[in-house]
Design an enzyme around this catalytic site. Structure first.
Site, short mmCIF file in Angstrom:
data_model
loop_
_atom_site.label_atom_id
_atom_site.label_comp_id
_atom_site.label_asym_id
_atom_site.label_seq_id
_atom_site.Cartn_x
_atom_site.Cartn_y
_atom_site.Cartn_z
N CYS A 136 0.54 1.12 -11.18
CA CYS A 136 1.73 1.90 -11.51
C CYS A 136 2.90 1.51 -10.62
O CYS A 136 2.98 1.92 -9.45
CB CYS A 136 1.42 3.39 -11.36
SG CYS A 136 2.85 4.44 -11.67
N CYS A 139 5.12 4.37 -9.41
CA CYS A 139 4.51 5.16 -8.33
C CYS A 139 4.58 4.41 -7.00
O CYS A 139 4.91 4.99 -5.97
CB CYS A 139 3.03 5.43 -8.59
SG CYS A 139 2.61 5.88 -10.25
N ASP A 140 4.25 3.14 -6.99
CA ASP A 140 4.01 2.44 -5.73
C ASP A 140 5.01 1.34 -5.40
O ASP A 140 4.97 0.78 -4.30
CB ASP A 140 2.59 1.83 -5.76
CG ASP A 140 1.53 2.91 -5.88
OD1 ASP A 140 1.73 4.00 -5.31
OD2 ASP A 140 0.51 2.68 -6.56
#
Ligand code: NDP
Length: 314
Positions: A136, A139-140
């Site tokens: 993701c 997300c990261d």
């Protein structure tokens, strides 16, 4: 097999399931929630969550899910370990079997079983989980500012993730197994026009290297006439080879799109069956965010309460 009745059964324990449980329990529906295979859902596989509103300093993914669970329990949600293994949704009330041991008969059903990111299946993906391997970028990606990353995949997701990462990272390699991209033309053009992205066609990732975290990827380049094995230094390895919605047991009763995502009436979590709702990633191939999942979980609980009330089931 034991049988139990409930007004509201929620399956799944990501942000959608827990939020549905918070709203349903506050509406006195005494919801029953089964957590499924991965209590807390996909967010428990990431480290810090920095884009969930309300946490200016960010929050650990597992902590966030623990908090959502506690919030649901505070209002009386009955949260249990267990996996829904089959169901009969022919008519209301709906029957769901938990691990071939228990039958739940539910007036309303909120399906929040999520989607699972596909991985290549390399042992190194597990070895470096949370240490440079991610599925993701939203997300990261932030942790890879000015670093070098690789994205695997040639579809729209891979192109979108690579484009997103290029706004943060110093360099993005796109590892594509064929000699062309499958993505839509507009996404392909964005990749080609982006000086920070280099596409490695005919490449397969076969392993990762690094002392503490990912420091490089082992690649095989295969063309009709030659094969080359080499290592490329990278700091982050992102998978974007598709998601698999967890809808297998519902497919006989509910409409899905061609990938398997549950279809809902646009703008609502309603499926074609009265009293059956789908919330979160299981019905969302596009946004796939914790906050959007929580939002649709809330909507599903509100609609479940309305359905129960309108049908004299409260
Ligand atoms: P896709 O199935 O479209 O693409 C998957 C990609 O991963 C393909 O390039 C495929 O390669 C590659 N791949 C699959 N398995 C492996 C493997 N084992 N090793 C290496 N590569 C592999 O999935 P997406 O998630 O990209 O998209 C899913 C759907 O969502 C699509 O319909 C897409 O259009 C849509 N979508 C739309 C977006 C938008 O419109 N903005 C954004 C994101 C998704 P190969 O081509 O060789 O099979």
């Amino acid at each position: 097999m034991t049988t139990e009745k409930t007004k509201c059964l929620i399956i799944g324990s990501g942000p959608a399931g827990y939020t549905a449980a918070i709203y349903a329990s506050r509406a006195n529906l005494s919801p029953l929630l089964y957590e499924g295979l991965q209590p807390g859902g996909q967010l428990t596989t990431t480290t810090e969550v920095e884009n969930f509103p309300g946490y200016p300093e960010g929050i650990d993914g597992t902590q966030l899910m623990d908090d959502l669970r506690k919030q649901a329990e505070r209002f009386g949600a009955d949260i249990r370990t267990g996996l829904a293994t089959s169901c009969n949704l022919e008519k209301a009330p709906y029957h769901v079997i938990i691990e071939d041991e228990k039958e739940i008969i539910a007036d309303t059903l909120i399906i929040a079983t999520g989607a699972t990111a596909k991985y290549l299946g390399l042992p190194d993906e597990t070895k470096y989980a949370g240490q440079g391997v991610s599925a993701c970028a939203t997300c990261d990606g932030f942790f890879y500012r000015k670093k070098i990353v690789a994205v695997v995949g040639g579809g729209d997701t891979a192109c979108e993730e690579a484009t997103y990462l290029s706004s943060l990272a110093a360099k993005v390699y796109l590892i594509v197994r064929k000699d062309y991209l499958r993505a839509s033309k507009i996404m392909q053009q964005r990749i080609i026009d982006n000086p920070k992205i280099e596409v490695l066609y005919n490449h397969n990732a076969v392993g990762l290297v690094g002392e503490k975290g990912v420091e490089g990827v082992k690649l095989v380049e295969k063309t009709a006439t030659a094969e080359r094995n080499y290592e490329l230094p990278i700091d982050g390895f992102f998978l974007a080879i598709g998601h698999k919605p967890n809808t297998e047991i519902f497919k006989a009763y509910l409409e899905t799109d061609q990938v398997g995502y549950l279809k809902t009436i646009p703008g609502t979590p309603k499926t074609q069956l009265p009293g059956v709702f789908a919330a979160g990633d299981v019905a969302d191939s596009h946004y796939r965010q914790a906050i959007t999942a929580a939002g649709t979980g809330c909507m599903a609980a509100i609609d479940a309460e309305k359905y129960l009330s309108e049908n004299g089931l409260l």
